[in-house]
Design an enzyme around this catalytic site. Structure first.
Site, PDB file in Angstrom:
ATOM      1  N   LYS A 115      31.975  12.691  76.624  1.00  0.00           N
ATOM      2  CA  LYS A 115      32.887  11.994  77.542  1.00  0.00           C
ATOM      3  C   LYS A 115      34.273  11.830  76.954  1.00  0.00           C
ATOM      4  O   LYS A 115      35.266  11.841  77.689  1.00  0.00           O
ATOM      5  CB  LYS A 115      32.324  10.615  77.924  1.00  0.00           C
ATOM      6  CG  LYS A 115      31.185  10.694  78.918  1.00  0.00           C
ATOM      7  CD  LYS A 115      31.067   9.392  79.695  1.00  0.00           C
ATOM      8  CE  LYS A 115      29.914   9.448  80.684  1.00  0.00           C
ATOM      9  NZ  LYS A 115      29.693   8.150  81.337  1.00  0.00           N
ATOM     10  N   LYS A 207      24.939  19.769  85.315  1.00  0.00           N
ATOM     11  CA  LYS A 207      24.302  18.697  86.061  1.00  0.00           C
ATOM     12  C   LYS A 207      25.024  18.433  87.384  1.00  0.00           C
ATOM     13  O   LYS A 207      26.251  18.479  87.421  1.00  0.00           O
ATOM     14  CB  LYS A 207      24.380  17.443  85.178  1.00  0.00           C
ATOM     15  CG  LYS A 207      23.356  16.388  85.477  1.00  0.00           C
ATOM     16  CD  LYS A 207      23.436  15.266  84.451  1.00  0.00           C
ATOM     17  CE  LYS A 207      22.915  13.973  85.035  1.00  0.00           C
ATOM     18  NZ  LYS A 207      23.060  12.843  84.146  1.00  0.00           N
ATOM     19  N   LYS A 210      28.934  13.606  90.502  1.00  0.00           N
ATOM     20  CA  LYS A 210      29.967  13.125  91.416  1.00  0.00           C
ATOM     21  C   LYS A 210      31.348  13.326  90.822  1.00  0.00           C
ATOM     22  O   LYS A 210      32.318  13.530  91.521  1.00  0.00           O
ATOM     23  CB  LYS A 210      29.740  11.651  91.732  1.00  0.00           C
ATOM     24  CG  LYS A 210      29.567  10.784  90.481  1.00  0.00           C
ATOM     25  CD  LYS A 210      28.750   9.530  90.765  1.00  0.00           C
ATOM     26  CE  LYS A 210      28.410   8.833  89.459  1.00  0.00           C
ATOM     27  NZ  LYS A 210      27.477   7.743  89.624  1.00  0.00           N
TER      28      LYS A 210
END
Ligand code: TRP
Length: 345
Positions: A115, A207, A210
């Site tokens: 991240k 994956k 969103k």
């Protein structure tokens, strides 16, 4: 070892629109666990702000996760549904855990590296300490079972390490304050079924997400219309071969693996079973069956989410009531932690 009452805790971040991966990878399992455990399902808004969130969007996304819990069949009267920031004990216990966890442990967390990307220096401290807050979420209720996707396994191991180290570091004080041999249980991951990881419809190796900057075609949102769902599945990436008749034939075929996994999860069947039925068929036939079953399952949930999102008062009342009941469990646990650690008051 002290016996702990069995309890489930899990959480979802309000950081975007809810999609099929959230449903099959998490919420459908949360729904099932209600019949065998007392469950706490949280909307982890404090985790969401570890990366910047627009405040209006955060409110909307928080209500949407709550609405999705309810629409999917979580019963907020028998179990607890609330948003994390309403129960201050999460943050309070997280601070204690910041002082239990080691820098070396957090440095090993792969999600932080993913991240934070190349510019780790510019990541928030909150993103770095994220796993400690997650441990506090779970342990402030002394939860014993945590349904999570594969990608959260490492964080859950860290929660166990934190619980273990707290129990060891304060063993004497735990005994002296009348809490027996161990204060925190070591929470068990409950890793979810065949479609634990729902992958992108455009790339079977990444994956479904969103925050995917790719096209909307990669992701089935729970509020998609039947037409949207049919179009996305029709256009989903595949390979030129037919559907194999056994799982071995899925090797090296990530898109086929993903679609078969979604079919299995939605129909409550095993992947083997699905392949036996469709083995030898072309993707077009398989996709049309997949589209039907997805629409049948997802559209009614989407309609209920929309209905609930128009009734903000109701959602906010559910969250406030859940927070009150969550606090009743968390407050005495944190009070004991204060005693154990040596805080006065
Ligand atoms: N980190 C989890 C995720 O991104 C969300 C989460 C926060 C969570 N706190 C939790 C999951 C506690 C399980 C238990 O999916």
């Amino acid at each position: 070892m002290t016996a702990f009452e069995q309890r489930v805790f899990s959480g979802i971040q309000p950081s975007g629109t809810m999609h099929l991966g959230n449903y099959l990878g998490a919420i459908a399992r949360f729904v099932e666990m209600q019949s065998s455990f007392s469950c706490i399902y949280c909307v982890v808004d404090m985790h969401a702000i570890t990366t910047w969130q627009d405040p209006g969007q955060l409110r909307k996304a928080t209500r949407e996760v709550a609405a999705t819990y309810l629409a999917a069949g979580i019963d907020p009267t028998q179990h607890i549904v609330f948003n994390q920031s309403q129960v201050a004990e999460h943050a309070e216990l997280a601070w204690v855990f910041n002082c239990v966890a080691r820098v070396g442990w957090l440095n090993r967390m792969t999600q932080f590296k993913d991240k934070a990307g190349k510019n780790q220096e510019n990541a928030s401290v909150g993103l770095y300490a994220y796993p400690n807050l997650m441990a506090a979420d779970i342990l402030v209720y002394r939860a014993t079972h945590v349904p999570v996707g594969d990608d959260q396994k490492q964080h859950l191991e860290l929660s166990r390490d934190i619980a273990q180290k707290f129990n060891n570091d304060f063993a004497k004080s735990i005994k002296e304050t009348g809490h027996g041999e161990a204060f925190f249980p070591l929470p068990e991951p409950v890793i979810m079924g065949p479609a634990t990881r729902v992958m992108s419809l455009r790339d079977g190796t990444s994956k479904m997400s969103k925050s995917d900057s790719g096209s909307d075609m990669a992701c089935i949102y729970l509020t998609d219309s039947a037409d949207d769902i049919a179009r996305k599945i029709r256009k989903a990436k595949t390979d030129p071969d037919a559907i194999p008749s056994e799982t071995a034939g899925l090797a090296g075929r990530p898109e086929a693996t993903n679609l078969a996994g979604i079919f299995a999860a939605l129909s409550g069947r095993t992947v083997d079973d699905v392949l036996q039925e469709f083995g030898g068929a072309q993707f077009s036939a398989f996709k049309s069956a997949l589209s039907d079953i997805t629409i049948e399952r997802i559209v009614p949930i989407g309609e209920e989410i929309r209905r609930l999102m128009d009734d903000r008062k109701h959602i906010d009342a559910v969250l406030a009531d859940g927070a009150d009941r969550a606090r009743e469990i968390a407050a005495p646990v944190y009070k004991s932690v204060k005693k154990i650690v040596g805080f006065i008051g």
